[in-house]
Design an enzyme around this catalytic site. Structure first.
Site, short mmCIF file in Angstrom:
data_model
loop_
_atom_site.label_atom_id
_atom_site.label_comp_id
_atom_site.label_asym_id
_atom_site.label_seq_id
_atom_site.Cartn_x
_atom_site.Cartn_y
_atom_site.Cartn_z
N ASP A 189 0.45 -0.87 0.30
CA ASP A 189 0.37 0.15 -0.39
C ASP A 189 0.41 1.61 0.01
OD1 ASP A 189 -2.28 1.36 -0.15
OD2 ASP A 189 -2.55 1.49 1.85
N ASN B 153 -10.68 -2.21 -4.85
CA ASN B 153 -10.15 -1.26 -5.87
C ASN B 153 -11.03 -1.17 -7.73
OD1 ASN B 153 -7.06 -2.84 -4.89
ND2 ASN B 153 -7.87 -0.55 -4.46
#
Ligand code: IPE
Ligand code: IPE
Ligand code: MG
Length: 263
Positions: A43, A91
């Site tokens: 991330d 996502n």
């Protein structure tokens, strides 16, 4: 012939890259038990780019380099399985351009890294739902799988279009189907059976889960499999995550005492 030569060259270059100091560091880490399976929530690519005044996709590009770096580091250490959370079922909410860019990365990775992965004897897999992924992305994944299927070394899994809740629902649906068709009887339902119906059926549960970027959450990643994993968080963004930081996570893991509820 050309392929063999290429392989040899890759091996030669890789070997040269390993300094004496690097080899010693690896040997010292190997003295204590290593995690068999390391899972990583990669991330912070977007924030890394933003900080530099670059578009988010530049962060994803830089993040690819970290994928290569950490794959090499894990493989050199002798980790059995490395799983990289690459695209979640959530996502898809991102801007179309960013999603398209991410969906092109497996093809690019195939072009740039397949030879080295083959020469390292690494097996490449995907964990996630194939439905919904563009054909060109699936095609790259299939090529990876096909080209590395005979390999016997580290298992490198990309969690792509992966969501743990979707995975669990999918497993329950298949279990119900198999019960209805008589392939399974009701009394066999236990933890190991559920595990066999997950995408990770043939992988051990992660011993160590790393998340970069400072977020301290799981974001729908391996909810079942992380039950007793050691969790390790760093504020560093994924593009800046170094081999040494990876080693630090492993060392911290080695210092922890895993009790599984016992004393
Ligand atoms: C991780 O970086 C990569 C993916 C989720 C695909 P992000 O893109 O989430 O970066 P941040 O969290 O916005 O900084
Ligand atoms: C998790 O990161 C998914 C991947 C790394 C692929 P996100 O950036 O999507 O997670 P949130 O939105 O911060 O929870
Ligand atoms: Mg993020």
């Amino acid at each position: 012939m050309i392929r063999a030569l290429k392989k040899w060259l890759i091996g030669y270059k890789e070997e040269a890259r390993q300094t004496e100091e690097g080899r010693e560091r690896i040997a010292s880490l190997q003295k204590a038990p290593l995690p068999r399976h390391v899972a990583i929530i990669m991330d912070g690519n977007g924030r890394w780019a933003k900080k530099r005044g670059l578009p988010r996709v530049a962060g994803h590009r830089a993040g690819m380099k970290t994928v290569r770096r950490i794959t090499r580091a894990a493989d050199d250490l002798g980790i059995e399985a490395l799983t990289l959370y690459s695209f979640s079922t959530e996502n898809w909410k991102r801007p179309k351009d960013e999603v398209n860019y991410l969906m092109g990365l497996p093809e690019e990775f195939l072009r740039t890294d397949l030879d080295e992965l083959v020469s390292r004897n690494i097996r490449v897999r995907m964990l996630g739902e194939e439905e919904g992924l563009p054909e060109h992305t699936l095609d790259a994944i299939r090529k990876f799988k096909e080209a590395t299927k005979e390999n016997t070394g580290m298992i490198l899994s990309f969690a792509l279009n992966y969501g743990s809740r979707a995975e669990i629902i999918h497993a329950i649906e298949r279990i119900i189907d198999d019960m209805k068709s008589g392939k399974l009887s009701k009394d066999v339902l236990d933890e190991s059976l559920i595990g066999q119906y997950l995408y990770t059926a043939d992988l051990p549960d992660p011993d160590l889960m790393i998340r970069t970027s400072g977020e301290v959450r799981i974001s729908n990643f391996m909810l079942w499999q992380l039950a007793y994993s050691e969790l390790w968080f760093t504020d560093v963004q994924w593009p800046d995550f170094s081999k040494e930081m990876f080693y630090q996570a492993i060392e911290d893991f080695q210092r922890r005492s895993r009790r599984y509820g016992a004393v």
